[in-house]
Design a protein around this motif. Structure first.
Motif, PDB file in Angstrom:
ATOM      1  N   LYS A  23      37.324  13.885  56.671  1.00 14.81           N
ATOM      2  CA  LYS A  23      36.229  13.794  57.679  1.00 14.81           C
ATOM      3  C   LYS A  23      35.511  12.500  57.466  1.00 14.81           C
ATOM      4  O   LYS A  23      34.829  11.997  58.372  1.00 14.81           O
ATOM      5  N   LYS A  24      35.420  11.935  55.999  1.00  8.48           N
ATOM      6  CA  LYS A  24      34.742  10.785  55.642  1.00  8.48           C
ATOM      7  C   LYS A  24      35.542   9.587  56.704  1.00  8.48           C
ATOM      8  O   LYS A  24      34.777   8.766  57.088  1.00  8.48           O
ATOM      9  N   LEU A  27      34.580   9.862  60.203  1.00  8.94           N
ATOM     10  CA  LEU A  27      33.363   9.510  60.550  1.00  8.94           C
ATOM     11  C   LEU A  27      33.142   8.025  60.560  1.00  8.94           C
ATOM     12  O   LEU A  27      32.392   7.438  61.289  1.00  8.94           O
ATOM     13  N   ASN A  28      33.787   7.041  59.518  1.00 11.40           N
ATOM     14  CA  ASN A  28      33.864   5.897  59.486  1.00 11.40           C
ATOM     15  C   ASN A  28      34.390   5.187  60.940  1.00 11.40           C
ATOM     16  O   ASN A  28      34.025   4.247  61.565  1.00 11.40           O
ATOM     17  N   PHE A  49      29.741  12.784  66.300  1.00 15.71           N
ATOM     18  CA  PHE A  49      29.394  12.117  65.175  1.00 15.71           C
ATOM     19  C   PHE A  49      28.497  13.280  64.361  1.00 15.71           C
ATOM     20  O   PHE A  49      28.666  13.469  63.190  1.00 15.71           O
ATOM     21  N   ARG A  50      27.529  13.930  65.221  1.00 18.06           N
ATOM     22  CA  ARG A  50      26.782  14.814  64.431  1.00 18.06           C
ATOM     23  C   ARG A  50      27.508  16.149  63.894  1.00 18.06           C
ATOM     24  O   ARG A  50      27.409  16.746  63.011  1.00 18.06           O
ATOM     25  N   THR A  52      30.537  16.154  62.830  1.00 18.48           N
ATOM     26  CA  THR A  52      31.529  15.778  61.963  1.00 18.48           C
ATOM     27  C   THR A  52      30.672  15.506  60.651  1.00 18.48           C
ATOM     28  O   THR A  52      30.896  15.969  59.463  1.00 18.48           O
ATOM     29  N   ARG A  53      29.292  14.902  60.810  1.00 21.59           N
ATOM     30  CA  ARG A  53      28.383  15.063  59.643  1.00 21.59           C
ATOM     31  C   ARG A  53      27.837  16.524  59.107  1.00 21.59           C
ATOM     32  O   ARG A  53      27.957  16.618  57.621  1.00 21.59           O
ATOM     33  N   ARG A  54      27.928  17.330  60.167  1.00 18.42           N
ATOM     34  CA  ARG A  54      27.601  18.658  59.611  1.00 18.42           C
ATOM     35  C   ARG A  54      28.992  19.429  58.584  1.00 18.42           C
ATOM     36  O   ARG A  54      28.878  20.001  57.836  1.00 18.42           O
ATOM     37  N   ILE A  56      30.999  17.496  57.145  1.00 20.11           N
ATOM     38  CA  ILE A  56      31.161  16.640  55.884  1.00 20.11           C
ATOM     39  C   ILE A  56      30.028  17.519  54.849  1.00 20.11           C
ATOM     40  O   ILE A  56      30.310  17.691  53.554  1.00 20.11           O
ATOM     41  N   ALA A  57      28.825  17.796  55.348  1.00 22.44           N
ATOM     42  CA  ALA A  57      27.894  18.371  54.491  1.00 22.44           C
ATOM     43  C   ALA A  57      28.393  19.973  54.014  1.00 22.44           C
ATOM     44  O   ALA A  57      28.005  20.448  52.914  1.00 22.44           O
TER      45      ALA A  57
END
Length: 69
Positions: A23-24, A27-28, A49-50, A52-54, A56-57
């Protein structure tokens, strides 16, 4: 529940850490794509993007929960 020393727990933790690394990387890639896109097209990538960040969290919370259990 899973004991701290079980192989199953170690396997689950390893799988979550692999998913987190993937996932990181995604994101990159999204960030680099975002900077290369024209301004008008950027709105299409923001929801991805959002989310993917969720994700990752969520993975980080799961890993933290397994490590501190």
């Amino acid at each position: 529940m899973l004991n701290a020393q079980t192989p199953e727990r170690t396997q689950i933790l390893a799988a979550l850490e692999r998913d987190l690394a993937t996932k990181k990387d995604q994101l990159n890639l999204l960030i680099s794509m975002f900077h290369g896109m024209p301004r008008m097209s950027r709105s299409y990538i923001v929801p991805v993007f959002r989310s993917t960040r969720r994700e990752i969290a969520t993975l980080r919370r799961q890993i933290r929960g397994l490590r501190h259990y």
